[in-house]
Design an enzyme around this catalytic site. Structure first.
Site, mmCIF file in Angstrom:
data_model
loop_
_atom_site.group_PDB
_atom_site.id
_atom_site.type_symbol
_atom_site.label_atom_id
_atom_site.label_comp_id
_atom_site.label_asym_id
_atom_site.label_seq_id
_atom_site.Cartn_x
_atom_site.Cartn_y
_atom_site.Cartn_z
ATOM 1 C CD GLU A 108 -2.567 -1.083 2.668
ATOM 2 O OE1 GLU A 108 -3.216 -2.091 2.958
ATOM 3 O OE2 GLU A 108 -2.451 -0.098 3.427
ATOM 4 C CB CYS A 121 2.074 7.133 3.885
ATOM 5 S SG CYS A 121 2.297 5.874 5.150
ATOM 6 C CB CYS A 128 5.136 -6.090 9.381
ATOM 7 S SG CYS A 128 6.333 -5.486 10.608
ATOM 8 C CB CYS A 132 2.344 -4.087 16.499
ATOM 9 S SG CYS A 132 4.091 -3.657 16.447
ATOM 10 C CB CYS A 135 -0.238 -3.202 13.344
ATOM 11 S SG CYS A 135 0.387 -2.936 11.680
ATOM 12 N N GLY A 184 5.131 -2.577 6.911
ATOM 13 C CA GLY A 184 6.474 -3.088 7.147
ATOM 14 C C GLY A 184 7.300 -2.281 8.127
ATOM 15 C CB SER A 216 7.608 5.345 11.526
ATOM 16 O OG SER A 216 7.001 4.773 12.666
ATOM 17 C CB SER A 239 6.063 2.753 17.036
ATOM 18 O OG SER A 239 5.880 3.272 15.740
ATOM 19 C CG LEU A 240 7.518 5.113 23.702
ATOM 20 C CD1 LEU A 240 8.852 4.420 23.503
ATOM 21 C CD2 LEU A 240 7.738 6.571 24.146
ATOM 22 C CG HIS A 241 2.580 1.980 20.367
ATOM 23 N ND1 HIS A 241 2.065 3.037 19.664
ATOM 24 C CD2 HIS A 241 3.232 1.203 19.462
ATOM 25 C CE1 HIS A 241 2.376 2.893 18.375
ATOM 26 N NE2 HIS A 241 3.088 1.810 18.239
ATOM 27 C CB CYS A 359 -0.259 0.701 9.118
ATOM 28 S SG CYS A 359 1.008 -0.491 8.980
HETATM 29 N N1 SAH Z 1 6.742 -0.463 11.323
HETATM 30 C C1 SAH Z 1 6.899 0.904 11.587
HETATM 31 C C2 SAH Z 1 6.264 1.806 10.555
HETATM 32 C C3 SAH Z 1 4.919 1.419 10.022
HETATM 33 S S1 SAH Z 1 3.556 1.568 11.108
HETATM 34 C C4 SAH Z 1 6.405 1.233 12.991
HETATM 35 O O1 SAH Z 1 5.735 0.392 13.598
HETATM 36 O O2 SAH Z 1 6.705 2.315 13.472
HETATM 37 C C5 SAH Z 1 3.370 3.349 11.286
HETATM 38 C C6 SAH Z 1 2.657 3.753 12.561
HETATM 39 O O3 SAH Z 1 1.269 3.367 12.508
HETATM 40 C C7 SAH Z 1 3.253 3.110 13.800
HETATM 41 O O4 SAH Z 1 3.404 4.075 14.822
HETATM 42 C C8 SAH Z 1 2.205 2.096 14.172
HETATM 43 O O5 SAH Z 1 2.228 1.758 15.540
HETATM 44 C C9 SAH Z 1 0.929 2.793 13.764
HETATM 45 N N2 SAH Z 1 -0.210 1.897 13.589
HETATM 46 C C10 SAH Z 1 -0.224 0.656 13.073
HETATM 47 N N3 SAH Z 1 -1.477 0.153 13.099
HETATM 48 C C11 SAH Z 1 -2.269 1.101 13.634
HETATM 49 C C12 SAH Z 1 -3.662 1.165 13.930
HETATM 50 N N4 SAH Z 1 -4.471 0.158 13.657
HETATM 51 N N5 SAH Z 1 -4.138 2.298 14.469
HETATM 52 C C13 SAH Z 1 -3.307 3.341 14.745
HETATM 53 N N6 SAH Z 1 -1.992 3.333 14.499
HETATM 54 C C14 SAH Z 1 -1.466 2.214 13.952
HETATM 55 FE FE1 SF4 Z 2 5.053 -3.923 11.747
HETATM 56 FE FE2 SF4 Z 2 4.873 -1.326 12.355
HETATM 57 FE FE3 SF4 Z 2 2.668 -2.839 12.076
HETATM 58 FE FE4 SF4 Z 2 4.261 -3.197 14.180
HETATM 59 S S1 SF4 Z 2 3.060 -1.353 13.683
HETATM 60 S S2 SF4 Z 2 3.380 -4.827 12.909
HETATM 61 S S3 SF4 Z 2 6.246 -2.853 13.263
HETATM 62 S S4 SF4 Z 2 4.125 -2.340 10.487
#
Ligand code: SAH
Ligand code: SF4
Length: 368
Positions: A108, A121, A128, A132, A135, A184, A216, A239-241, A359
């Site tokens: 995408e 983006c 990936c 997470c 995601c 990814g 990121s 990405s901390l969360h 994502c």
């Molecule tokens: N893999 C990298 C970059 C891609 S994800 C990473 O994890 O940082 C880009 C951002 O989108 C990350 O901060 C990720 O945590 C966030 N993200 C992924 N899925 C999401 C969702 N369903 N809702 C909100 N943010 C999300």
């Molecule tokens: Fe991969 Fe980023 Fe999604 Fe985590 S948030 S699964 S690192 S793409």
């Protein structure tokens, strides 16, 4: 020939030319006994005119075109991956493209317009491996790494659309920003991503400077340390969360491999070495990490670091039951960061949510 750049058989033909830097393109022509001076025009077709097929490169000498045709599969061979599907959000600000890489893999790319600025983006992998829980890309698992040209092609696609729009109407028609926040984990595909960064940075191509590209990462510590050493022209978002190891490991399984204290040490070193601020991303999940006490925990964790927090309301996905929570919780989170810790923050607008612009969500929906 010694020093000939890679022209990998493993890479689908459509992105092979976009995988080469400008010097590599010249060396490639030379290896075919073609005057490397033709590389400038070829480069221009690829990165400036953003053409999609060899057939459009009419000003190239016949000898060059026929050699490229033999390499790439015909006189009208594609020089960019195909768009399998496009969706436009109802507010008109977000366009999402599902790109087919030539071997059946789908990735995408998203075009976003904010305040007249256009951002692409881009994805760095098909799927990936990081898993997470919230995601959509993590839920689908790992497919393969993208080649540099497949990453470059996504930005070139957005630039092509802007160029076409320029012919029809005035407005902002230059790609201003690229964020590596699509499908990814970019630091899990370090070489190809950094090669793509270099190609996008080339002043005779899209010419995107360090201020214009943001990568990121989920927190791949060795990759962050390498960025601190090599300092490529790209900003870093982490990405901390969650602000404790236990809470983070529940959301981000790779936190078990790269624990929070090691991650924060790597971030500190990165900021010291580069003098750059890091963006810390925080996906807001109601009742889980959106309370004022969570905000205080982030504030304490980031105290003394050059930081900005980007809050992202959760995009609901099929594989995770959490909800994004109330706008008021996000505002309160921001107030705590600002008033008690002087940490700036933004809340990402949930634009394009109706086209599953989170994502990996479009690819997940189509593959399920
Ligand atoms: N893999 C990298 C970059 C891609 S994800 C990473 O994890 O940082 C880009 C951002 O989108 C990350 O901060 C990720 O945590 C966030 N993200 C992924 N899925 C999401 C969702 N369903 N809702 C909100 N943010 C999300
Ligand atoms: Fe991969 Fe980023 Fe999604 Fe985590 S948030 S699964 S690192 S793409």
């Amino acid at each position: 020939m010694a020093g000939t750049p890679p022209f990998s058989e493993a890479e689908p033909p459509a992105s092979r030319l976009l995988s080469l830097t400008r010097p590599e393109l010249a060396a490639r022509l030379e290896s075919w006994s073609i005057n490397p001076a033709h590389a400038a025009l070829l480069w221009r077709y690829l990165h400036w005119d953003c053409v999609t097929s060899l057939g459009a490169m009419t000003a190239l000498p016949a000898k060059v075109r026929s050699r490229l045709a033999a390499e790439l599969g015909g006189a009208d061979a594609s020089v960019a991956p195909a768009v399998a599907r496009e969706t436009l959000s109802s507010d008109g600000f977000t366009r999402k493209f599902l790109m087919e890489m030539g071997d059946g893999r789908m990735i995408e790319t998203v075009l976003m317009r904010f305040a007249g600025r256009v951002t692409a983006c881009v994805s760095s992998q098909a799927g990936c491996a990081m898993g997470c829980v919230f995601c959509a890309t993590g839920q689908m698992g790992f497919g393969r790494n993208l080649h540099a040209g497949e990453i470059v092609a996504q930005a070139v696609h957005v630039q092509r659309l802007l160029r076409e729009a320029a012919a029809a109407a005035p407005g902002q028609h230059r790609l201003r920003n690229v964020v590596f926040m699509g499908m990814g984990e970019p630091l899990h595909n370090y070489e190809a991503v950094m090669k793509a960064v270099g190609i996008l940075h080339d002043p005779s191509g899209l010419a995107l400077g360090a201020e214009r590209m943001t990568l990121s990462t989920v927190g791949v510590v060795p990759g962050i340390l390498r960025l601190a050493e090599e300092r490529p022209p790209v900003h870093l978002a982490v990405s901390l969360h969650a602000a404790t190891q236990a809470e983070r490991a529940d959301l981000v399984p790779v936190a078990k491999k790269w624990p929070l204290d090691e991650l924060m040490a790597a971030c500190r070193l990165y900021s010291e070495r580069t003098g750059r601020r890091i963006f810390y991303e925080w996906t807001l999940i109601e009742g889980r990490n959106d309370s004022p006490s969570s905000a205080r925990a982030v504030g304490r964790l980031l105290r003394g670091l050059p930081a900005q927090v980007n809050l992202i309301p959760l995009n609901p996905t099929a594989g995770y039951a959490g909800t994004p929570g109330r706008t008021e919780a996000a505002r309160q989170f921001q107030r705590v960061l600002a008033d008690e810790f002087a940490i700036p923050s933004t809340v990402r607008q949930r634009r394009g949510i109706d086209i599953a612009a989170g994502c990996g969500q479009l690819a997940a929906a189509l593959q399920s």
